[in-house]
Design a protein around this motif. Structure first.
Motif, PDB file in Angstrom:
ATOM      1  N   VAL A   1      27.796  21.206  15.876  1.00  0.00           N
ATOM      2  CA  VAL A   1      28.143  19.780  15.949  1.00  0.00           C
ATOM      3  C   VAL A   1      27.734  19.195  17.297  1.00  0.00           C
ATOM      4  O   VAL A   1      27.167  18.098  17.370  1.00  0.00           O
ATOM      5  CB  VAL A   1      29.663  19.584  15.720  1.00  0.00           C
ATOM      6  CG1 VAL A   1      30.061  18.141  16.036  1.00  0.00           C
ATOM      7  CG2 VAL A   1      30.030  19.928  14.284  1.00  0.00           C
TER       8      VAL A   1
ATOM      9  N   LEU B   1      21.847  11.590  19.194  1.00  0.00           N
ATOM     10  CA  LEU B   1      22.262  10.353  19.871  1.00  0.00           C
ATOM     11  C   LEU B   1      21.433  10.090  21.126  1.00  0.00           C
ATOM     12  O   LEU B   1      21.030   8.945  21.393  1.00  0.00           O
ATOM     13  CB  LEU B   1      23.743  10.418  20.227  1.00  0.00           C
ATOM     14  CG  LEU B   1      24.731  10.373  19.056  1.00  0.00           C
ATOM     15  CD1 LEU B   1      26.170  10.425  19.577  1.00  0.00           C
ATOM     16  CD2 LEU B   1      24.526   9.105  18.219  1.00  0.00           C
TER      17      LEU B   1
ATOM     18  N   SER C   1      17.103  19.216  16.609  1.00  0.00           N
ATOM     19  CA  SER C   1      18.459  19.770  16.602  1.00  0.00           C
ATOM     20  C   SER C   1      18.501  21.075  15.824  1.00  0.00           C
ATOM     21  O   SER C   1      19.135  22.052  16.254  1.00  0.00           O
ATOM     22  CB  SER C   1      19.438  18.767  15.988  1.00  0.00           C
ATOM     23  OG  SER C   1      19.465  17.558  16.708  1.00  0.00           O
TER      24      SER C   1
ATOM     25  N   TYR D   1      23.750  18.947  17.476  1.00  0.00           N
ATOM     26  CA  TYR D   1      23.210  17.861  16.655  1.00  0.00           C
ATOM     27  C   TYR D   1      23.620  16.495  17.208  1.00  0.00           C
ATOM     28  O   TYR D   1      22.793  15.574  17.282  1.00  0.00           O
ATOM     29  CB  TYR D   1      23.686  18.001  15.203  1.00  0.00           C
ATOM     30  CG  TYR D   1      22.815  18.893  14.361  1.00  0.00           C
ATOM     31  CD1 TYR D   1      21.878  18.363  13.484  1.00  0.00           C
ATOM     32  CD2 TYR D   1      22.928  20.283  14.431  1.00  0.00           C
ATOM     33  CE1 TYR D   1      21.067  19.183  12.702  1.00  0.00           C
ATOM     34  CE2 TYR D   1      22.129  21.109  13.653  1.00  0.00           C
ATOM     35  CZ  TYR D   1      21.201  20.553  12.792  1.00  0.00           C
ATOM     36  OH  TYR D   1      20.402  21.369  12.019  1.00  0.00           O
ATOM     37  N   THR D   2      24.871  16.356  17.602  1.00  0.00           N
ATOM     38  CA  THR D   2      25.363  15.066  18.092  1.00  0.00           C
ATOM     39  C   THR D   2      24.649  14.652  19.374  1.00  0.00           C
ATOM     40  O   THR D   2      24.152  13.516  19.487  1.00  0.00           O
ATOM     41  CB  THR D   2      26.876  15.121  18.346  1.00  0.00           C
ATOM     42  OG1 THR D   2      27.546  15.464  17.137  1.00  0.00           O
ATOM     43  CG2 THR D   2      27.380  13.776  18.838  1.00  0.00           C
TER      44      THR D   2
END
Length: 209
Positions: free
Chosen positions: A34, A42, A12, A37-38
């Motif tokens: 955000v 995930l 990320s 990274y998310t």
């Protein structure tokens, strides 16, 4: 589990930095960070939990940062840079060559890539709705997925794009613009990774009934 979490965080971080290095048109923002990274963390954890440490999971895990970078850039600029597609194909090619003796379905990756390339090219010529970058992304994702998922990938991506277009028409008619297609190809790729072909079967069952 801790190792895949660390790998996903590193991926990320690198992806977040590479986006602005590749495309200076995009300004750094917390929203992009955000999202990057998310999605990467995930998705990579989900892939590991589903497939474990296998040849298939290695291919999928290494693809995720590329399709996230491509999608973010395409969303903001409607451009797909050749370097991102070529880099992804090179990485997947190295993995393919290194594991072809152990992968019983290695031939399906080549056939899927050819089908994805030819099918996307034909659609681009007929509809004028796909760019060269989209064709390259279809090839990359089809090559990685293998198992003759190319037709499924194209179908699912168009279904998702149609749903988004309907949303735009009804909810944001004053903001209609050229729709970037890479995010739909990438999302379809992730859905196939996590569900194989179950989603499309359910969709056509509903349509058939």
């Amino acid at each position: 589990m801790i190792y895949i979490l660390l790998i996903s965080i590193i991926a990320s971080y690198i992806s977040n930095n590479q986006i602005y290095s590749i495309c200076d048109e995009i300004k750094k923002s917390k929203t992009n960070t955000v999202i990057i990274y998310t999605v990467i963390i995930l998705t990579m954890i989900s892939i590991y939990l589903k497939y474990g440490f296998t040849i298939e999971s290695i291919k999928y895990l290494t693809l995720i940062p590329f399709i996230v970078i491509i999608s973010i850039i395409d969303y903001h600029t409607t451009d797909i840079y050749d370097i991102t597609i070529l880099s992804g194909i090179i990485i997947q090619g190295i993995i393919f060559i290194s594991t072809s003796n152990k992968d019983l379905n290695s031939a399906s990756h080549i056939s899927a890539m050819i089908i994805g390339l030819v099918l996307a090219y034909i659609i681009s010529k007929i509809t004028k709705g796909l760019g060269q970058g989209d064709i390259g992304l279809y090839s990359l994702c089809s090559f990685t997925l293998g198992h003759d998922y190319a037709i499924y990938l194209v179908s699912l991506s168009y279904i998702l794009a149609c749903i988004y277009c309907i949303y735009i028409l009804f909810m944001k008619s004053d903001k209609i613009r050229k729709i970037p297609f890479a995010p739909f190809i990438s999302l379809s790729t992730i859905i196939i990774m996590m569900t194989n072909n179950d989603i499309l079967k359910i969709y056509f069952d509903i349509i058939g009934n």
